[in-house]
Write an enzyme that holds these catalytic residues in place. Structure first.
Site, PDB file in Angstrom:
ATOM      1  N   ASP A 111      -3.289  -1.196  -3.810  1.00  0.00           N
ATOM      2  CA  ASP A 111      -4.649  -1.757  -3.882  1.00  0.00           C
ATOM      3  C   ASP A 111      -5.580  -1.280  -2.763  1.00  0.00           C
ATOM      4  OD1 ASP A 111      -3.321  -3.152  -1.891  1.00  0.00           O
ATOM      5  OD2 ASP A 111      -4.410  -5.006  -2.257  1.00  0.00           O
ATOM      6  N   GLU A 112      -5.224  -0.207  -2.090  1.00  0.00           N
ATOM      7  CA  GLU A 112      -6.068   0.296  -1.001  1.00  0.00           C
ATOM      8  C   GLU A 112      -6.107   1.813  -1.014  1.00  0.00           C
ATOM      9  OE1 GLU A 112      -5.211  -0.956   3.029  1.00  0.00           O
ATOM     10  OE2 GLU A 112      -4.449  -2.861   2.256  1.00  0.00           O
TER      11      GLU A 112
END
Length: 406
Positions: A111-112
């Site tokens: 998610d990054e």
DNA sequence: TCTGGGGTCCTAGGACCC
DNA sequence: TCTGGGGTCCTAGGACCC
């Protein structure tokens, strides 16, 4: 030339993605608006909070804590399961948006991402692109992101961690003193729960305190880690955005068992399943391992690990298994065990190895067996073929194999 | 009370060599 | 009997991240 870096962080990723998916399926409630979490399986003793809604956060629920505790903090808490297939899909959707702006993207986690736009701005301003990504994500994908804007990765990452959700923040060098230094030292990337009390004892409470501490003093006290802390506190980070997928340095699988086990025979059955997974993944990456490592966790949460160097690099299930079993016999002290893990290390590329005069690939017959089994697993699914000794632990490792299957 | 699973990197100490 | 220092490799454990 100053670099142009963005860090994009999905707000409450697992929970948001689950919410978006459920709404799409016709679920009447947006679970982002109620006290809810994404959690593990309590019956399998893996019941920890993996993501929380903003409402759940208000109840003091934190990521990583047992669901049992979370429920005590909020009795109306709703718990939803993880679905990595779904998470990967949304992660990839987001990545596709980034590709409209730059090729230099580093996937830091599911998610990054870090984006390097230094050579991709074409007249635009970095901050405008940050807002564009922020808006497009919400509009096109239905979940929100925070975007950090700066001239290096550390500062961009710290910036994306400011006020949430759905925000864009800058943290340029000239802003460090105002925006970063007043924060508690625990907010700094790479300062974890063991280091915070040590710093507090030295009177270092904020990132600013740390930045102003003598660099040599920190290096004497903490070694290399001390230097890194000081650099980060001062916003110094030269590391590059690395776009290409590098070979992993190690591959491992582990399971928390539904019940503590107390016999070497039971542990060995788990080891068989884990070695199969690990070796399968190793071969899929076209890598060979030189070290096998076995980890045991006792019921009191004490971790033990032992490792062994192999005679020659291998990706053979049999070879890895034999070594893992041997390590296990040597280290097991007849205590109740709650987690078993197998990891391979010192990996090398298969092609490069074959060119080397000294190394030899493990026996060919075994390779052929592995190859046939891999083909079946790839074609019909991971569980289509299995070793006899593994059958009765299949339930335990089933969930993780599902993940690997994709 | 209960506490995941996937990783990376660092360190201290011991073995061994010259 | 008592004793060097430098280097490399390996091991076990622990810190951190998401």
């Amino acid at each position: 030339m100053e670099r142009q870096i963005l860090h994009v962080d999905v707000n409450n990723a697992f929970l948001s993605w689950t919410a978006v998916y459920m709404l799409k399926q016709g679920y009447p409630i947006d679970i982002r608006t109620i006290p809810s979490i994404i959690g593990g399986d309590e019956e399998r003793r893996s019941g920890v909070v993996l993501a929380k809604s903003p409402v759940a956060k208000k109840f003091g629920i934190v990521t990583g804590e047992p669901i049992y505790f979370a429920r005590k903090k909020c009795n109306k808490l709703e718990v939803f399961p993880v679905n990595f297939e779904l998470f990967n899909k949304y992660s990839n959707d987001l990545y596709k948006i980034f590709l409209d702006y730059t090729d230099k993207i580093e996937r830091f986690s599911i998610d990054e991402c870090f984006l390097d736009l230094t050579h991709f701005l074409s007249g635009k301003k970095l901050i405008d692109i940050a807002y564009e990504i922020n808006h497009r994500t919400e509009k096109e994908l239905g979940f929100t992101v925070n975007v950090g804007v700066s001239s290096n990765k550390l500062l961009a990452k710290m910036a994306s961690d400011f006020e949430k959700p759905n925000k864009v923040h800058t943290l340029y060098e000239y802003e460090i003193e105002d925006k970063m230094w007043p924060l508690p030292v625990s907010d700094l990337f790479m300062i974890g729960r063991k280091t915070v009390p040590k710093l507090y004892n030295l009177g270092i409470k904020t990132i600013g305190d740390l930045a102003k501490t003598d660099k040599n003093f920190l290096m004497n006290k903490f070694g290399k880690y001390g230097l890194m802390m000081w650099n980060y506190a001062n916003g110094i980070d030269e590391s590059e955005v690395i776009e290409k997928q590098e070979d992993p340095k190690s591959i491992g699988n582990s399971v928390t068992l539904p019940h503590d086990v107390t016999s070497i025979e039971e542990i060995e059955k788990i080891i068989v399943a884990l070695c199969e997974q690990v070796a399968f993944r190793l071969r899929k990456c076209n890598l060979l391992a030189n070290t096998v490592n076995v980890q045991l966790r006792t019921k009191d949460f004490k971790d033990y690990s032992h490792q062994k160097q192999l005679r020659c690099a291998t990706s053979s299930t049999k070879e890895i298994l034999e070594n893992a079993k041997q390590i296990c016999v040597e280290m097991y002290k007849k205590e109740p065990i709650r987690l078993v893990g197998v990891r391979v290390d010192n990996l090398e590329n298969r092609e490069e190895t074959q060119l080397s005069f000294f190394s030899q690939i493990s026996d060919e017959k075994q390779e052929k067996i592995d190859g046939v089994m891999d083909k079946l697993k790839n074609k019909y699914g991971y569980n289509s073929i299995t070793r006899a000794g593994k059958l009765d632990v299949q339930g335990i490792v089933k969930d993780k194999e599902k993940k690997i299957k994709k």
